[in-house]
Design a protein around this motif. Sequence first.
Motif, short mmCIF file in Angstrom:
data_model
loop_
_atom_site.label_atom_id
_atom_site.label_comp_id
_atom_site.label_asym_id
_atom_site.label_seq_id
_atom_site.Cartn_x
_atom_site.Cartn_y
_atom_site.Cartn_z
N ALA A 166 7.78 15.85 64.60
CA ALA A 166 8.69 17.41 64.55
C ALA A 166 9.29 17.09 66.29
O ALA A 166 9.04 18.81 66.65
CB ALA A 166 7.12 17.89 64.78
N GLN A 169 15.68 17.30 68.45
CA GLN A 169 17.17 16.98 68.95
C GLN A 169 17.38 17.62 70.36
O GLN A 169 16.88 18.63 70.06
CB GLN A 169 18.96 17.21 68.65
N ASN A 170 17.62 17.17 71.34
CA ASN A 170 17.75 17.96 72.68
C ASN A 170 19.03 18.51 72.67
O ASN A 170 20.13 18.30 73.54
CB ASN A 170 18.08 16.84 73.76
N PHE A 171 19.14 20.12 72.43
CA PHE A 171 20.20 21.04 72.34
C PHE A 171 20.59 21.05 73.60
O PHE A 171 22.13 21.52 73.81
CB PHE A 171 19.46 21.95 71.46
N LYS A 172 20.39 20.62 74.77
CA LYS A 172 20.96 20.62 75.97
C LYS A 172 22.08 19.96 76.14
O LYS A 172 22.41 19.25 77.77
CB LYS A 172 20.04 20.67 77.12
N TRP A 177 26.02 18.16 71.38
CA TRP A 177 28.03 20.31 71.66
C TRP A 177 28.30 19.30 71.27
O TRP A 177 29.00 19.41 70.37
CB TRP A 177 27.20 20.26 73.14
N ALA B 77 18.56 26.64 67.94
CA ALA B 77 18.14 26.08 70.12
C ALA B 77 17.07 26.23 70.86
O ALA B 77 16.24 25.65 71.34
CB ALA B 77 19.51 26.16 70.44
N GLN B 81 13.68 24.47 70.90
CA GLN B 81 13.43 24.05 72.13
C GLN B 81 12.59 24.18 73.02
O GLN B 81 11.78 23.92 74.11
CB GLN B 81 14.81 23.46 72.92
N TYR B 85 8.61 23.30 70.65
CA TYR B 85 8.21 22.14 71.24
C TYR B 85 8.91 21.84 72.81
O TYR B 85 9.90 21.75 72.23
CB TYR B 85 9.12 21.47 69.80
N THR B 87 11.02 21.09 75.70
CA THR B 87 11.01 19.38 75.80
C THR B 87 11.80 19.68 77.16
O THR B 87 12.85 20.29 77.13
CB THR B 87 12.27 19.51 74.75
N ILE B 88 11.28 18.86 78.41
CA ILE B 88 11.97 18.98 79.07
C ILE B 88 12.26 17.65 79.28
O ILE B 88 11.99 16.66 79.98
CB ILE B 88 10.96 19.73 79.59
N VAL B 89 13.81 17.99 79.62
CA VAL B 89 14.72 17.09 79.94
C VAL B 89 15.64 16.60 81.16
O VAL B 89 16.23 17.58 81.26
CB VAL B 89 15.70 15.94 78.93
N GLN B 90 15.40 15.08 82.08
CA GLN B 90 17.03 16.17 82.37
C GLN B 90 16.55 17.26 83.75
O GLN B 90 16.74 18.21 84.60
CB GLN B 90 18.42 16.77 82.21
N LYS B 92 15.84 19.88 82.94
CA LYS B 92 15.97 21.49 82.66
C LYS B 92 14.56 21.80 82.07
O LYS B 92 13.83 21.58 81.84
CB LYS B 92 17.81 21.52 81.75
N PRO B 93 14.37 23.89 82.65
CA PRO B 93 13.63 24.17 81.91
C PRO B 93 13.99 24.72 80.42
O PRO B 93 14.14 24.39 80.28
CB PRO B 93 13.61 25.25 83.16
N ALA B 94 12.75 24.82 80.00
CA ALA B 94 12.15 25.45 78.91
C ALA B 94 11.67 26.79 78.47
O ALA B 94 10.94 26.63 78.20
CB ALA B 94 11.85 23.99 78.04
N THR B 98 16.74 28.79 80.04
CA THR B 98 18.10 27.39 79.53
C THR B 98 19.28 27.91 78.46
O THR B 98 20.09 27.16 78.40
CB THR B 98 16.95 26.77 78.30
N ALA B 101 22.73 26.34 78.75
CA ALA B 101 22.25 25.85 77.72
C ALA B 101 22.77 24.80 75.86
O ALA B 101 23.09 24.42 75.55
CB ALA B 101 20.83 24.38 78.53
N PHE B 102 22.92 27.04 75.68
CA PHE B 102 22.82 26.52 73.96
C PHE B 102 24.55 27.28 74.19
O PHE B 102 23.88 27.10 72.94
CB PHE B 102 21.23 26.99 73.47
#
Lengths: 496, 185
Positions: A166, A169-172, A177, B77, B81, B85, B87-90, B92-94, B98, B101-102
Amino acid sequence: MATATENKTAKKERKGPKIPVLKREELILNDRSYNWVTERICGIVEKPQPWLWWLLFIPSAIVAACGVGFGLVYLVSTGVGVWGNTNRVMWGWPIVNFVFWIGIGHAGTLISAILFLTRQNWRTSINRAAEAMTIFAVCCAGIFPMFHVGRVWMVWFLAPIPNSNAIWQNFKSPLLWDVFAVSTYFSVSLIFWYLGMVPDLATLRDRAKGWLSKLLYGIFALGWRGSNRHWQHYEVAYLLLAAISTPLVLSVHSIVSFDFATSVVPGWHTTIFPPYFVAGAVFGGFAMVLTIMIPARALYGLQDMITMKHIDNMTKIILTTGTIVGYAYLMELFVAYFSGAKYEAMAFKYRLFGPEAVGYWTMMACNVISPQLFWWRACRENLWVVMGVCMAVNVGMWFERFVIIVTTLPRMWLPGDWKTYDPSPVDVFTFVGTIGMFLTLFSLFLRFLPCINIAEVKWTLPQSDPHFDDKEEIDDDGIVEISTYQKEIDNGAIKA
Amino acid sequence: MSTSVKKVYGYLAEFETPSQLWKACEKCRDAGFKKWDAFSSFPVHGLDKAMGCKKSILSYIVFFGGLMGFITGTSLAYITQVEIYPTIVQAKPANIFTIPAFFPIMFELTILFSGFTTLFALLALMGLPRLNHPLFASKQFKRATDDGLFIAIEARDPKFSPEGTKAFLAEIGGTSIELVEDDEK
């Protein structure tokens, strides 16, 4: 202008205003009729193809089958390691080719959308072929990221569907994109191309002789009958598609450039990337339009529709965008020097003088120096020079992406990571195969579909103006008098 | 079956130039006809006004299509995100910050939905695809996609009369006036 008007008034002593206009350069030469336009464009599809067409089609199809077909079958059955990508240069040629082909597509949308919004009527003769080129280029581009994911049967992971845990994808991520941008670009370009073609497919349907062509053109023409109640909606639809494609085309290559610009890699992490990529895309795309349209124009006798004025305009766009691209190259170098960032400076030093420097200087010569020839009218009018420069630009734009990717990734932060990069034969095979695929698709397009927009070319003919019969000849002073306008002034409907 | 009775679709008349078509359309409009249409192989500038057509509502439909795309992109998005769920990558805040970024996702889906709305709404407004039409039975009508300019007045029109309409079309400059029959029941 003012004096000319006064002189005219004195000479003929007419009431009301005289409207001074410069005589427009004709877009379609030799006073062609509607029927001539139909016959000439449909004739390409209906008559047997010249032998030069077969000379283009058969080798391209063989190259496509061997390159793309064999290359990809070998890749899938062996593993993505048959490409020359290494641990450091994980993008290598596949992404070079992806960015190259996506860029090619941009000229098609620019011609069909931006030149439409800016009322550049000369676009009507070239927009269909340029849009077709967009579609085919995006098809070629799509192959590379699709197979670059490693397991092509898992490519649906790119779509916004959660995995078994679940997790979405990472939309950031700029890479996601990109998925959205490229798939939207392909869909909208296809809609634009197809809708633009419906009236012309109806023309082909009404002329078709064989049952199969009657059936197929009939189905795809959707029963179009030229109704003006349809044209009314159709024109609004066309305008809307142009209006949404304009920001779309600018966004697509900006987002492609984000793949690079948002990463913390010296040589990539720059804010100039989006405009520089978009200008480069338009530049490379126009060169490709000319590369395929100049031979097609000669082969099918389309000189009255694709005139020297069209070629002149396109070469001027190449000159402009080429100069913007040259500015961006120099600005990159300047910023690398002026910022004092030593990693940035090292990256550019490596580009200019490292083992891959041939790529950099090829790019500079082809993209910055060669289009400067177009400052001279004589060069713009000599089709051999135009073709030569366009070929140089095609090569140069591929090298631009090569320089960006392949001279940057092998030398990043840690000297222990440094490697040299060599493409594998499969890389070369697949890329040459996509050139074959592009030319195959384009020659099939010439064979089966109207390669010039018949309806729009008719619309640019002077006699299609509903006031044409009421217009008087433009006289020597470039003054046109519209008698209906005059009549309305006499009636008092308009104040002079 | 020469004895069978056929329905009449209407009269079809040809016009020489776009100027004549334009003027004839104005006369048709002023004569109060409603069920009639002009045919040309290219859009004649300003003919919709001469025919008395209202502005196309397509742009309003497409606006809502684009709005749907925007909402879809934003929710797709944001909800996945940030809500269900995070998701914290790079690094970047969730959270609500955020959203910038969308922007690309929101933008592209707005365009995508607008594009498809344009296509389907256009087809719906035009009533196409419709592969059959009574006018296709007319031989001369084949030229409507080449160089012919036509006006057809339908028999459904309340002002239609077998003799009067024919005379009217001749009067406004129409030539090769033809009675088109409707094969459908």
